[in-house]
Design an enzyme around this catalytic site. Structure first.
Site, PDB file in Angstrom:
ATOM      1  N   CYS A  86      19.122  51.736  50.697  1.00  0.00           N
ATOM      2  CA  CYS A  86      19.905  51.343  52.081  1.00  0.00           C
ATOM      3  C   CYS A  86      19.751  52.884  52.807  1.00  0.00           C
ATOM      4  O   CYS A  86      20.122  52.200  54.122  1.00  0.00           O
ATOM      5  CB  CYS A  86      21.247  50.969  51.052  1.00  0.00           C
ATOM      6  SG  CYS A  86      21.462  50.065  49.791  1.00  0.00           S
ATOM      7  N   HIS A  98      21.386  42.828  56.173  1.00  0.00           N
ATOM      8  CA  HIS A  98      21.530  43.871  55.156  1.00  0.00           C
ATOM      9  C   HIS A  98      20.101  44.052  54.210  1.00  0.00           C
ATOM     10  O   HIS A  98      19.914  43.931  53.414  1.00  0.00           O
ATOM     11  CB  HIS A  98      22.279  44.675  54.541  1.00  0.00           C
ATOM     12  CG  HIS A  98      22.215  45.475  53.334  1.00  0.00           C
ATOM     13  ND1 HIS A  98      21.445  46.624  54.426  1.00  0.00           N
ATOM     14  CD2 HIS A  98      22.670  46.141  52.431  1.00  0.00           C
ATOM     15  CE1 HIS A  98      21.731  47.927  53.472  1.00  0.00           C
ATOM     16  NE2 HIS A  98      22.239  47.942  52.420  1.00  0.00           N
TER      17      HIS A  98
END
Ligand SMILES: CC(C)(COP(=O)(O)OP(=O)(O)OC[C@H]1O[C@@H](n2cnc3c(N)ncnc32)[C@H](O)[C@@H]1OP(=O)(O)O)[C@@H](O)C(=O)NCCC(=O)NCCS
Ligand SMILES: [Zn+2]
Lengths: 384, 136
Positions: free
Chosen positions: A83, A333
């Protein structure tokens, strides 16, 4: 050593993109960033392509993406830090420029997650824990962060309502960001009554799987001053790691040590303290993460993150507005794109182009990008 | 010897720690210790970060204390039929910590941080071996 500016930013709308491939979403973000910088593709001397490559059916995606963006024969390669991929990509771009190797660099973050089902995503993501000792028991990202949430609640008395208020805030701001995945406000009750995913984390405590891309054009000072009157400067950088396994970490399990270390470095390099930050983008993959981040970044006292959220200090007009673009929870995301998207939001704010959510006189912004189960952390401080 | 039977699903079959699986089948929870610097490892490691190490196997009592836990209702695809299941992190009396499933005998109401638990080796259908946290 040249100063480094962000001279162009671009982002696709986040959310499901069944109509486009990875190179096409990367192109959308890239085109927007090049147009924003008012430069030509030929000015770009290297591209850094950032994604969690385990989602990609395409192996070594930098190849197809650089080709599609028209960036051959310049150097290109992939950066993977789950991420935090594009947060790390920004640091590499900064190094390329400040070392004098290149004048202008494109950092492209992307991810297409929704081609997989959520259970398949967690199969992949669960293996972002140690596959020898942890994944064999069915770990998931919500599960890992739930272990932190429980520990934080036990130690500091943080409540489900305090967690829920983070989701309510971030969904509220997503309605003001046309690029956000979710465009609907949610209530405290909706969060609290949403289905349990990994106790104590409920559906709205979790971010969603999403597709999207974001792009940053970085340039050395001399070039930046030629093409723009309002460059945004990379003033501070910090990057750190924590052990991947939970069992090798501090047994309290209520803080991400890599955040604290990366933040310390970034504050030092930028010559600022937490109270100087006008707005922040922090990695809210789960509501608990945003709360822990407040503490690790020094926005509030250790253990007070829950009440800091609940008391509204991180709304626009509060002590420090946080994730007023919707954050990961509501903007979406798409993991490789998130770090670059955070920087895009800050750049718009520092240029005074944020419209309805503009922070008055914003001069200093902080982006916090956490990878995996809090094992990589990139903190970036930008100055107008 | 192999490591391919450890866990509900396994992703690593080749390791210097294959003996761990064999001992687990024999009912023992083994960690490793560095004879040079004294550091005790669980999960075991074949190498010590002090780089001067000389690693030996040591049996742990399995006695531990719960640090944190979660009940998972959403699982990776290959754990689809297991939900809900509880995962926990516990700290051994000897110091190191373990991430392991909590026994289905323990209900969410009973779970409390700090409660005493014991890590117990266990055989599953199909010859797989795991450990789980149970009430002592
Ligand atoms: C929490 C989770 C397991 C839920 O997955 P799921 O059961 O497949 O279903 P979702 O709740 O995402 O989607 C169901 C529907 O609700 C919608 N939805 C989900 N969240 C929503 C929100 N916040 N607002 C509005 N609608 C929402 C979805 O668009 C979807 O609509 P559809 O059925 O029309 O497609 C999954 O989203 C997940 O794994 N999240 C974490 C991802 C992750 O780990 N990322 C890395 C972090 S480090
Ligand atoms: Zn040693």
């Amino acid at each position: 050593m040249s100063k480094v500016a962000v001279i162009g930013v671009g982002q696709t709308k986040f959310g499901g993109r069944p109509d486009a491939s990875i190179k096409e979403i990367a192109f959308e973000a890239f085109k927007e960033a090049v147009d924003d910088a008012q430069i030509s593709v030929d000015d770009i001397q290297a591209s850094i392509i950032c994604s969690a490559t385990h989602y990609d059916k395409q192996r070594t995606p930098a190849g197809v993406i650089a080709e599609y963006l028209g960036l051959n024969p310049q150097p290109t390669f992939n950066v993977e830090a789950v991420c935090a991929s594009s947060g790390v990509g920004l640091r590499i771009g900064w190094s390329f420029i400040s070392s004098g190797l290149h004048d202008v660099v494109a950092v492209v973050g992307f991810q297409k997650m929704t081609e997989l089902s959520s259970a398949e995503v967690q199969e992949v993501m669960g293996r972002s824990g140690d596959v020898m000792w942890e994944s064999p028991f069915g770990t998931t990202m919500p599960g890992y962060f739930a272990l932190y949430a429980r520990a934080h609640m036990q130690t500091y008395g943080t409540t489900p309502e305090q967690l829920a208020k983070v989701a309510v805030k971030n969904h509220y701001y997503a309605t003001k960001n046309p690029k956000a995945m979710f465009q609907k406000e949610i209530t405290l009750d909706e969060v609290l009554n949403s289905r349990m995913i990994a106790s104590p984390l409920k559906r709205y405590d979790c971010c969603s799987n999403s597709d999207g891309a974001a792009c940053l054009i970085l340039a050395k000072e001399e070039f930046a001053r030629k093409v723009t009157d309002n460059p945004v400067w990379v003033a501070g950088l910090g990057l750190a790691s924590s052990p991947m396994t939970l069992t090798s970490r501090d047994t309290a399990l209520n803080s991400f040590t890599c955040t604290a270390k990366a933040a310390k470095e970034a504050y030092h390099m930028a010559g600022v303290t937490p109270s100087d930050i006008d707005l922040a983008e922090v990695h809210d993959c789960f509501t608990i993460t945003e709360i822990i981040n407040y503490e690790d970044l020094g926005f509030c006292e250790r253990g007070k993150g829950g009440s800091f959220a609940a008391d509204g200090h991180t709304y626009l007009g509060g002590k420090i507005p946080v994730n007023i673009d919707g954050g990961l929870l509501a903007k979406g995301h798409p993991v490789g794109a998130t770090g670059a998207s955070q920087i895009r939001t800050l750049v718009k704010q520092l240029r005074g182009e944020a419209g309805e959510t503009q922070v008055k006189d914003a001069k200093i912004g902080l982006a916090h990008n956490l990878g995996g189960i809090g094992m990589y952390c990139a903190v970036t401080i930008l100055k107008a | 010897m192999s490591f391919g039977k450890f866990g509900k699903v396994s992703y690593v079959s080749e390791t210097k720690l294959q003996k761990f699986e064999q001992d687990l089948e024999a009912g023992k929870i083994m960690g490793t210790r560095c004879k040079t610097c004294g550091k005790l490892y669980f999960p075991p490691r074949a190498d010590c970060t002090c780089l001067k190490g000389n690693i030996e196997w040591v049996e742990l009592t399995g006695n531990c204390r719960l640090l944190t836990y979660s009940t998972l209702f959403f699982a990776p695809a290959s754990f689809r039929y297991e939900v809900p299941y509880m995962l926990a992190v516990a700290q051994f009396d000897e110091g190191p910590t373990v991430l392991a499933p909590l026994s289905k005998d323990i209900t969410e109401d009973e779970v409390k941080s700090g409660m005493s638990l014991k890590l117990i080796p266990m055989e599953l259908a199909g010859g797989r071996v795991i450990y789980e946290l149970r009430k002592p």
